[in-house]
Enzyme design. Structure first.
Site, PDB file in Angstrom:
ATOM      1  N   ASP A 146       0.605  -0.800   0.073  1.00 13.23           N
ATOM      2  CA  ASP A 146       0.285  -0.246  -0.117  1.00 13.23           C
ATOM      3  C   ASP A 146       0.789   1.247   0.397  1.00 13.23           C
ATOM      4  OD1 ASP A 146      -2.567  -1.001   0.033  1.00 13.23           O
ATOM      5  OD2 ASP A 146      -2.778  -0.723   1.680  1.00 13.23           O
ATOM      6  N   LEU A 207     -12.380   7.255  -0.539  1.00 16.24           N
ATOM      7  CA  LEU A 207     -13.172   7.210   0.927  1.00 16.24           C
ATOM      8  C   LEU A 207     -13.901   5.877   1.572  1.00 16.24           C
ATOM      9  CD1 LEU A 207     -15.041  10.365  -0.233  1.00 16.24           C
ATOM     10  CD2 LEU A 207     -12.410  10.664   1.057  1.00 16.24           C
ATOM     11  N   GLY A 208     -14.048   5.235   1.923  1.00 12.84           N
ATOM     12  CA  GLY A 208     -14.310   4.566   2.579  1.00 12.84           C
ATOM     13  C   GLY A 208     -13.911   3.865   4.379  1.00 12.84           C
ATOM     14  N   ASN A 209     -14.290   3.467   5.102  1.00 14.52           N
ATOM     15  CA  ASN A 209     -14.051   2.875   7.265  1.00 14.52           C
ATOM     16  C   ASN A 209     -12.586   4.311   6.871  1.00 14.52           C
ATOM     17  OD1 ASN A 209     -15.539   2.677   9.019  1.00 14.52           O
ATOM     18  ND2 ASN A 209     -13.534   1.194   9.530  1.00 14.52           N
ATOM     19  N   CYS A 282     -21.491   5.794   7.143  1.00 11.38           N
ATOM     20  CA  CYS A 282     -21.462   6.870   6.924  1.00 11.38           C
ATOM     21  C   CYS A 282     -23.058   6.793   6.078  1.00 11.38           C
ATOM     22  CB  CYS A 282     -20.498   7.243   5.461  1.00 11.38           C
ATOM     23  SG  CYS A 282     -21.355   8.453   4.663  1.00 11.38           S
TER      24      CYS A 282
END
EC number: 2.7.2.1
Length: 398
Positions: A146, A207-209, A282
């Site tokens: 990553d 954009l995620g958790n 969200c």
């Protein structure tokens, strides 16, 4: 030779897996084992329909991978027989890894060394690698990091204003995360704009958790919001993102919190969960915006922080920004959040196309700004599994 790759992503208490054709991008199997190590450990997968099974109380990564091999793949022997390589998502590679690598003893040591910066994830990755070797002794394993995409950041972006010896001697610097996703989106934008990757200038919002923004100039990462760890930057599901570091001292010295309690609070009880005091989801925030105070508060802080980062990263573009892109579970599906963020960037001549923005969800992609917008904004579905599969196939010589 088959280009089918088994992609593994071992989290601290989960195992996400997929069998991907590195040539066509087709996914022949997808699945997720969750709640590993707990009584409710279970697995869900898609292979000729949807399936679910309990793994047994306390089942961990090794048991989950064994179940996947002995139960799921055993039902499709031709799928297992055609696997050509295994690709592992590795959260943190430190400074050692600037690109994906065939897994050797030296690579394993590097992953272990970087575990100090990812103590929940890297040890789980190592367990997954060893289990994969046992279950697939004839296949090569490839590590896809990553952090690798962000190793092109200049010193001005990755250094903290701390004593320099902390970087030289201990590697304390910004590393960034979500690099595989940011790389995929960069390539997709190059295709959409019909230009070489080396000429792409974008600001990508994953954009995620977990969430991060990346400034990408000439196809390379030049800045990103996550730091030494995934805790820095944006407001996330349960992570606080940027805070005044002195808050930690105040919590400890004045309020009596232990270091463990503070760590747990900042990583598991903050972000949207902390602001709403209800949930990290969200969808709750979006559905109740303007009606419930806690949802409104959380969404305003989330969007304000994100807009600030996007605006700030224009400083890295040197006069040309091809697009602002949104990806990840929230980025791909939350029209209201995208619109709120882009409306805060009106000074850049950005105009949201309301209808296009509403359509861009649940797999819908495309430009969500008007023809008059000085800078286009796009929604693009990410595909980290495909990048991992492609790198694994390439390095394994498929």
């Amino acid at each position: 030779m088959s280009k089918l790759v088994l992609v593994l992503n071992c989290g601290s208490s989960s195992l996400k897996f997929a069998v991907v054709d590195a040539e066509t991008g087709a996914e022949h199997l997808t699945g997720l084992a969750e709640c590993l190590g707990l009584p409710e450990a279970r697995m869900k997968w898609k292979l000729d329909g949807k399936h679910e099974a309990q793994l047994g109380a306390g089942a961990a990564h090794v048991e989950a991978l064994s179940f996947m091999v002995e139960t799921i793949l055993a039902s499709k022997p031709e799928l297992k027989a055609n696997l050509g390589a295994i690709g592992h998502r590795i959260v943190h590679g430190g400074e050692q890894f600037t690109q994906s690598a065939l897994i050797t003893d030296d690579v394993l040591k590097g992953i272990q060394d970087a575990a100090t910066f990812a103590p929940l994830h890297n040890p789980a990755h190592l367990i997954g690698i060893e289990a994969a070797k046992v279950n697939f002794p004839g296949l090569q394993n490839v590590a896809v990091f990553d952090t690798a995409f962000h190793q092109t950041m200049p010193e001005e972006s990755y250094l903290y204003a701390l004593p320099y010896n902390l970087y030289k001697e201990h590697g304390i610097r910004r590393y960034g995360m979500h690099g595989t996703s940011h790389l995929f989106i960069t390539r997709e934008v190059a295709n959409l704009l019909d230009k070489p990757v080396e000429e792409v200038n974008i600001i990508n919002c994953h954009l995620g958790n977990g969430a991060s923004v990346c400034a990408i100039k000439n196809g390379k990462s030049v800045d990103t919001s996550m730091g030494l760890t995934p805790l820095e930057g944006l407001v996330m599901g349960t992570r606080c993102g940027d805070i005044d570091p002195a808050i930690v001292f105040h919590l400890h010295d004045a309020l009596g919190y232990s270091v463990e309690q503070i760590n747990n609070m900042l990583t598991k009880e903050s972000g949207l969960a902390g602001l709403t005091e209800v949930t990290s989801d969200c969808r709750f925030v979006e559905d109740n915006y303007g009606e419930k105070e806690e949802a409104t508060r959380a969404m305003d802080v989330f969007c304000h922080r994100l807009a600030k980062y996007v605006a700030g990263y224009t400083a890295s573009m040197e006069g040309r920004l091809d697009a602002i892109t949104f990806t990840g579970g929230i980025g791909e599906n939350s029209g209201p959040i995208r619109e709120m963020v882009l409306n805060r960037l009106g000074i850049f001549g950005i105009e949201v196309d309301g209808e296009a923005n509403l359509k861009a969800r649940f797999g819908g992609e495309g430009t969500i700004t008007t023809a008059n917008s000085r800078i286009p904004a796009m929604v693009i579905s990410t595909n980290e599994e495909l990048v991992i599969a492609e790198d694994a196939a390439r390095l394994a010589g498929l």
